[in-house]
Design a protein around this motif. Structure first.
Motif, short mmCIF file in Angstrom:
data_model
loop_
_atom_site.label_atom_id
_atom_site.label_comp_id
_atom_site.label_asym_id
_atom_site.label_seq_id
_atom_site.Cartn_x
_atom_site.Cartn_y
_atom_site.Cartn_z
N HIS A 78 0.72 -1.07 -0.07
CA HIS A 78 0.07 0.12 0.04
C HIS A 78 0.89 1.12 0.11
N GLY A 364 -7.38 -1.66 2.21
CA GLY A 364 -6.33 -0.64 2.82
C GLY A 364 -7.27 0.11 3.94
N GLU A 390 -4.36 -4.00 4.74
CA GLU A 390 -3.26 -3.38 4.51
C GLU A 390 -3.09 -2.15 5.71
N ASP A 424 1.96 3.52 3.01
CA ASP A 424 0.69 4.45 2.48
C ASP A 424 1.34 5.58 1.84
#
Length: 528
Positions: A78, A364, A390, A424
């Motif tokens: 991610h 996510g 994630e 991220d």
């Protein structure tokens, strides 16, 4: 890219302030985890040694940072490319391209630099101006006040956007290099393919609620085919720029040259329905025609008005397209919400619909889990279907102000839902993956075995082709072809070697097992 990853020769040690005292948190860590085992079903002496060493350095910050830096950490699943690159690189590119920066908003723009703008290059000599821009383009020194963490975070992309799109290969070179230096073995990074072309085609075709008919219109006259060719050409250019920037194929290649990288096609969920569907279709077609593109994902704030209004419609779009492209992978931002950010009813169904309607194989964030209808049932469903979550802990803390026991990280794990740590937007967040592993260990009292499981899961659920090294996803037992070999051994038997040669996924997992073996041996020597 088809590369064979290696352990980076050079390292960078970065120390980060954590909200939890390292000494206090690690003093509470258990000696071993009853659920964490090796591939044969038992905890090895080397693993116990690594856990013992982790315990012993609880009051030694430098040793603790080195432990998490050197720990093998799977892959980052991610990762947004523009938000992953460092703010310093973006600022350097802005200066090289002659961009301007607004004195008040710190937003980058094309030249000439007139009115309230000044050259980005001024940041190379004006320290105060440089600090201003770095703070505006990232979460550096952010203190909640007039602006929330959520608003500041998402605003950064509009401020540095003009500096980020021209050189994707140079961004990738830095991001891949950092991942390799952090002892990761794989990267999936998100970008938006053929963005302007997709917007133009969507506007030309318009929206049709009959999705099959709309797909036909988009495919007619080679519309989507043209976008696929453009996206592939852009990817070729990105990889060429990457190889040049990373010195791949030279006598001194950077560590990122050895990292397998794949792309996830971003879909802008705040756009009008015709554009969202067009980007989804393009992502599906790319997954069919270009092995570098492995999945699609919906991005932009989940709480934005259009994102909320069209959420269920977008899940139905994915449901239809999944039927047309069953081999294309889907991973979705879902549940990146908290009470107060949206009205209560918008917290009740996003994760469930992403799984049941949107066919998400991975989720996510998933932060609003406890506010979903029947969260226990949803957890059991995700565990049964092996839907991975994630988890970017720092991102969730910065954007949503959710951390510690309020975060569902441990709840997912308790129900057997697979979990992987992710970054991220590490450039915006000013962190790296080692920081995330250290944060998880200190906050949730994770031992070495739990950390090893998180790293293994990140590769097990990666969208790499080929069979896994593991015969099942619950116990990490080796496939029959390699059952006579020690995972990660430098010279596997002929049957196992043939299997590894046939599977990109298994080959990467094997390399991580070798890294685990070396890491554990070092830890044992240091512990005793």
């Amino acid at each position: 890219m088809t590369f064979v990853p290696r352990v980076a020769a050079r390292r960078r040690t970065v120390l980060f302030p954590l909200a939890v005292s390292a000494a206090l948190a690690l003093s509470l860590l258990p000696a071993q985890s009853a659920s964490a085992t090796d591939g044969a079903g038992g905890v090895t002496a080397a693993e116990r040694g690594a856990s013992a060493y982790l315990q012993s350095i609880r009051d030694r910050p430098t040793a603790l940072a080195a432990f998490f830096r050197d720990l093998p950490k799977g892959g980052d699943l991610h990762n947004h490319l523009s938000g992953a690159a460092s703010t310093e690189l973006l600022l350097r590119l802005a200066a090289e391209d002659g961009l301007c920066i607004d004195r008040t908003s710190s937003t980058a723009s094309p030249p000439p630099c007139t009115g309230n703008t000044r050259p980005a290059a001024d940041a190379e000599t004006d320290a105060a101006f440089r600090r201003q821009v770095i703070r505006a383009w990232s979460m550096q020194d952010f203190k909640p006040g007039e602006e929330s963490g959520h608003d500041h975070f998402f605003a950064t992309f509009g401020k540095f956007g003009e500096a980020s799109w021209r050189h994707p290969g140079r961004l990738l070179a830095e991001v891949a290099d950092t991942a390799a230096e952090q002892n990761q073995f794989y990267l999936e990074t998100m970008l938006t393919p053929a963005s302007s072309g997709a917007a133009a085609l969507a506007s030309k075709v318009g929206y049709d609620s009959d999705l099959a008919r709309m797909r036909g219109k988009l495919l007619a006259d080679g519309g989507i085919d043209t976008l696929v060719r453009q996206a592939k050409s852009d990817a070729d250019a990105t990889m060429a720029e990457f190889r040049t920037a990373a010195h791949c194929g030279t006598a001194r290649p950077r560590p990122g040259c050895a990292l397998p990288v794949r792309f996830i096609s971003q879909v802008s969920r705040s756009g009008p329905p015709e554009r969202v569907f067009t980007q989804m279709l393009l992502g599906m077609e790319l997954a069919r025609h270009d092995p570098r593109y492995v999945a699609i994902n919906l991005v932009q704030p989940e709480d934005a008005p259009v994102s909320l209004r069209d959420y269920s419609l977008q899940m139905r779009m994915l449901d239809y397209l999944h039927g047309q492209y069953p081999a294309a992978h889907i991973t979705l931002h879902a549940g990146e919400l908290v009470p107060g950010l949206v009205k209560p009813e918008d917290l009740r169904f996003h994760i469930r619909e992403a799984v049941l309607v949107g066919h998400a194989e991975r989720i996510g964030h998933g932060v609003d889990l406890r506010h979903e209808d029947d969260p226990q049932g949803l957890l059991r469903l995700m565990a049964r279907r092996h839907v991975l979550v994630e988890v970017p802990l720092t991102s969730n803390a910065q954007i949503l102000n959710v951390s510690g026991p309020e975060h569902p990280f441990q709840l997912y794990r308790q129900y057997g839902v697979p979990v992987a740590l992710a970054t991220d937007d590490p450039g915006v967040e000013r962190i790296d993956i080692s920081h995330e592993y250290q944060r998880a260990a200190l906050t949730y009292r994770l031992d070495y075995h739990a950390l090893k499981d998180l790293a293994r899961a990140s590769l097990e659920y990666a969208f790499l082709p080929g069979r896994s090294l593991w015969r099942d996803r619950d116990g990490y037992r080796v496939v029959p072809e390699c059952s006579a070999d020690r995972p990660g051994h430098a010279r596997p038997g002929s049957r196992c070697a043939a299997f590894l040669a046939s599977s990109a996924k298994a080959a990467v997992e094997w390399r991580q097992e070798a890294a685990f073996g070396a890491f554990e041996q070092r830890a044992v020597r240091q512990a005793f």
